[in-house]
Write a protein that holds these residues in place. Structure first.
Motif, PDB file in Angstrom:
ATOM      1  N   ALA A  89     -25.275  46.902  -1.059  1.00  0.00           N
ATOM      2  CA  ALA A  89     -25.299  47.430   0.580  1.00  0.00           C
ATOM      3  C   ALA A  89     -25.686  46.027   1.397  1.00  0.00           C
ATOM      4  CB  ALA A  89     -27.053  48.649   0.178  1.00  0.00           C
ATOM      5  N   LEU A  90     -26.090  45.035   0.834  1.00  0.00           N
ATOM      6  CA  LEU A  90     -25.954  43.528   2.108  1.00  0.00           C
ATOM      7  C   LEU A  90     -24.488  43.626   1.770  1.00  0.00           C
ATOM      8  CD1 LEU A  90     -29.422  42.121   0.215  1.00  0.00           C
ATOM      9  CD2 LEU A  90     -29.081  42.766   2.903  1.00  0.00           C
ATOM     10  N   SER A  91     -24.455  42.865   1.521  1.00  0.00           N
ATOM     11  CA  SER A  91     -22.630  42.886   1.198  1.00  0.00           C
ATOM     12  C   SER A  91     -21.659  43.165   2.089  1.00  0.00           C
ATOM     13  CB  SER A  91     -22.362  42.399  -0.501  1.00  0.00           C
ATOM     14  OG  SER A  91     -22.215  43.673  -0.977  1.00  0.00           O
ATOM     15  N   THR A  92     -22.375  44.910   1.805  1.00  0.00           N
ATOM     16  CA  THR A  92     -22.008  45.245   2.527  1.00  0.00           C
ATOM     17  C   THR A  92     -21.686  45.823   4.442  1.00  0.00           C
ATOM     18  OG1 THR A  92     -21.371  47.061   1.258  1.00  0.00           O
ATOM     19  CG2 THR A  92     -21.297  48.138   3.552  1.00  0.00           C
ATOM     20  N   ALA A  93     -23.157  45.057   4.823  1.00  0.00           N
ATOM     21  CA  ALA A  93     -23.567  45.429   5.903  1.00  0.00           C
ATOM     22  C   ALA A  93     -23.427  43.958   6.699  1.00  0.00           C
ATOM     23  CB  ALA A  93     -25.395  45.016   5.610  1.00  0.00           C
ATOM     24  N   LEU A  94     -22.908  42.935   5.807  1.00  0.00           N
ATOM     25  CA  LEU A  94     -23.156  41.567   6.277  1.00  0.00           C
ATOM     26  C   LEU A  94     -20.971  41.436   7.025  1.00  0.00           C
ATOM     27  CD1 LEU A  94     -24.749  39.073   4.236  1.00  0.00           C
ATOM     28  CD2 LEU A  94     -25.779  39.327   6.853  1.00  0.00           C
ATOM     29  N   ILE A  95     -20.296  42.101   6.621  1.00  0.00           N
ATOM     30  CA  ILE A  95     -19.220  42.306   7.076  1.00  0.00           C
ATOM     31  C   ILE A  95     -19.089  42.599   8.190  1.00  0.00           C
ATOM     32  CG2 ILE A  95     -17.024  43.295   6.231  1.00  0.00           C
ATOM     33  CD1 ILE A  95     -17.165  41.241   4.629  1.00  0.00           C
ATOM     34  N   ALA A  96     -19.783  44.244   7.759  1.00  0.00           N
ATOM     35  CA  ALA A  96     -20.211  44.929   9.688  1.00  0.00           C
ATOM     36  C   ALA A  96     -21.411  44.092  11.008  1.00  0.00           C
ATOM     37  CB  ALA A  96     -20.322  45.970   9.509  1.00  0.00           C
ATOM     38  N   GLY A  97     -21.685  43.414  10.070  1.00  0.00           N
ATOM     39  CA  GLY A  97     -22.561  42.779  11.109  1.00  0.00           C
ATOM     40  C   GLY A  97     -22.516  40.926  11.063  1.00  0.00           C
ATOM     41  N   GLY A  98     -21.095  40.304  10.856  1.00  0.00           N
ATOM     42  CA  GLY A  98     -20.997  39.236  10.828  1.00  0.00           C
ATOM     43  C   GLY A  98     -22.440  38.205  10.917  1.00  0.00           C
ATOM     44  N   SER A  99     -22.454  36.971  11.191  1.00  0.00           N
ATOM     45  CA  SER A  99     -22.792  35.783  10.767  1.00  0.00           C
ATOM     46  C   SER A  99     -24.186  36.376  12.178  1.00  0.00           C
ATOM     47  CB  SER A  99     -22.473  34.081  11.776  1.00  0.00           C
ATOM     48  OG  SER A  99     -21.562  34.768  12.725  1.00  0.00           O
ATOM     49  N   PRO A 100     -24.151  36.502  13.210  1.00  0.00           N
ATOM     50  CA  PRO A 100     -25.615  37.186  13.739  1.00  0.00           C
ATOM     51  C   PRO A 100     -26.327  38.156  12.567  1.00  0.00           C
ATOM     52  CG  PRO A 100     -23.588  37.469  15.415  1.00  0.00           C
ATOM     53  CD  PRO A 100     -23.155  37.305  13.573  1.00  0.00           C
ATOM     54  N   LEU A 101     -25.759  38.770  11.422  1.00  0.00           N
ATOM     55  CA  LEU A 101     -26.832  39.069  10.884  1.00  0.00           C
ATOM     56  C   LEU A 101     -26.957  38.806   9.991  1.00  0.00           C
ATOM     57  CD1 LEU A 101     -28.283  42.039  10.567  1.00  0.00           C
ATOM     58  CD2 LEU A 101     -26.397  42.980   9.169  1.00  0.00           C
ATOM     59  N   LEU A 102     -26.261  37.629   9.329  1.00  0.00           N
ATOM     60  CA  LEU A 102     -27.123  36.916   8.486  1.00  0.00           C
ATOM     61  C   LEU A 102     -27.863  36.103   9.301  1.00  0.00           C
ATOM     62  CD1 LEU A 102     -26.276  35.314   5.603  1.00  0.00           C
ATOM     63  CD2 LEU A 102     -24.782  34.161   6.862  1.00  0.00           C
ATOM     64  N   HIS A 103     -27.834  35.272  10.354  1.00  0.00           N
ATOM     65  CA  HIS A 103     -29.253  34.637  10.864  1.00  0.00           C
ATOM     66  C   HIS A 103     -29.929  35.494  10.421  1.00  0.00           C
ATOM     67  CE1 HIS A 103     -25.771  31.018  10.879  1.00  0.00           C
ATOM     68  NE2 HIS A 103     -25.757  32.142  11.283  1.00  0.00           N
ATOM     69  N   ASP A 104     -30.231  36.979  11.584  1.00  0.00           N
ATOM     70  CA  ASP A 104     -31.132  37.696  11.672  1.00  0.00           C
ATOM     71  C   ASP A 104     -31.725  38.115  10.415  1.00  0.00           C
ATOM     72  OD1 ASP A 104     -32.080  39.724  13.538  1.00  0.00           O
ATOM     73  OD2 ASP A 104     -32.094  41.074  12.149  1.00  0.00           O
TER      74      ASP A 104
END
Length: 298
Positions: free
Chosen positions: A235-250
């Protein structure tokens, strides 16, 4: 994503399921190995029947506004999907094509229903189901007396519950095959990727939908997550592709990443973000990162 060769003496089987190639390796007696050669593909076929949205008679396809029995497998995946939708701020989606939030699906034990009948057929577990299936196969091998277990669904979802494994991490960038080697031990891993990405100073279009239900523009073209639970990693790897680095940092700031779950991300402009706790050896000569334009490409 490639696995290092398994040691001699292990049993390894490979078969097609869930739209990919499934590989399972373990040590056991010959008698146990023969039983597992049959029971592992059977277990995956059962899970595929339950979790597929492409089968008209599956519990997923039959969901509507009435409470329906969905069984333990669907109930477990539905519950985890709702949890990770919430933990990722909606970037992991249960209804990606409709853009609906996770609350459209309601759970009651092993029963489920939709709050809107229009959503029937729109529930998509493709971003989490392989993680569940990989963990199920690993559990079946353990329960049967096997050990030294390594289960892989196409290299995108990997479970190694009682062993150390070396994973060759593919590069998403055109002309660069591997980033390096990653060691995991007694844990799970999931990888999502936009292969053959040209290094450009801009966002790229993803195959995963964003919060608005449209295909997302993202700077992360490969996201790998290691952690204790295969569904959480996927779920996390899927979400990170959609959300990009802003989601990674958040997610890192919120503690969702950086503790039990550790991430590795590669971006469209040539950057690598890696949790320092990952056992990662980079063998690729990294490109010079390009400045990232905030303007969306045409």
């Amino acid at each position: 994503m490639y696995l290092a060769p398994t040691p001699p003496g292990e049993t390894t089987i490979t078969f097609a399921a869930m739209g990919t190639l499934v590989s399972a390796s373990w040590c056991s007696t010959p008698q146990v190995a023969e039983v597992l050669r049959v029971s592992l593909p059977q277990r995956v076929a059962q899970l595929e029947d339950d979790l597929s949205r492409f089968r008209a008679d599956s519990p997923v396809s039959r969901l509507d506004t009435e409470w329906r029995d969905v069984g333990p497998h669907c109930a477990a995946v539905f519950g985890a999907a709702q949890e990770w939708a919430q933990r990722t701020g909606g970037f992991f989606k249960l209804f990606p094509c409709l853009g609906w939030d996770a609350e459209t699906l309601q759970l009651r034990g092993e029963q489920a229903r939709l709050t809107d009948g229009v959503g029937a057929g729109g529930l998509d577990l493709g971003g989490i189901a392989k993680g569940y299936a990989a963990a199920q196969l690993a559990s079946l091998i353990q329960e049967s007396g096997g050990s030294g277990i390594l289960v892989s669904f196409g290299g995108s979802s990997i479970v190694a519950p009682d062993r150390r494994a070396i994973i060759r991490v593919q590069s998403p960038w055109t002309g660069r095959e591997f980033l390096g080697d990653l060691q995991i031990e007694n844990e799970s891993l999931s990888n999502s990727m936009l292969p053959q990405t040209q290094i450009v100073p801009s966002l790229v279009r993803s195959h995963i939908r964003g919060l608005d239900g449209q295909l997302a523009f993202t700077d992360i073209c490969a996201a790998l997550v290691v952690g204790p639970d295969a569904m959480g990693c996927e779920a996390l790897s899927t979400a990170l592709i959609a959300g990009g680095s802003p989601l990674l940092h958040d997610l890192t700031q919120k503690g969702v990443l950086g503790g039990a779950y550790r991430a590795l991300a590669m971006t469209s402009n040539g950057r690598v973000f890696a949790d320092p706790a990952l056992h990662l050896s980079i063998t690729l000569d990294l490109p010079e990162p390009l400045p990232l334009s905030p303007v969306l490409p045409d």
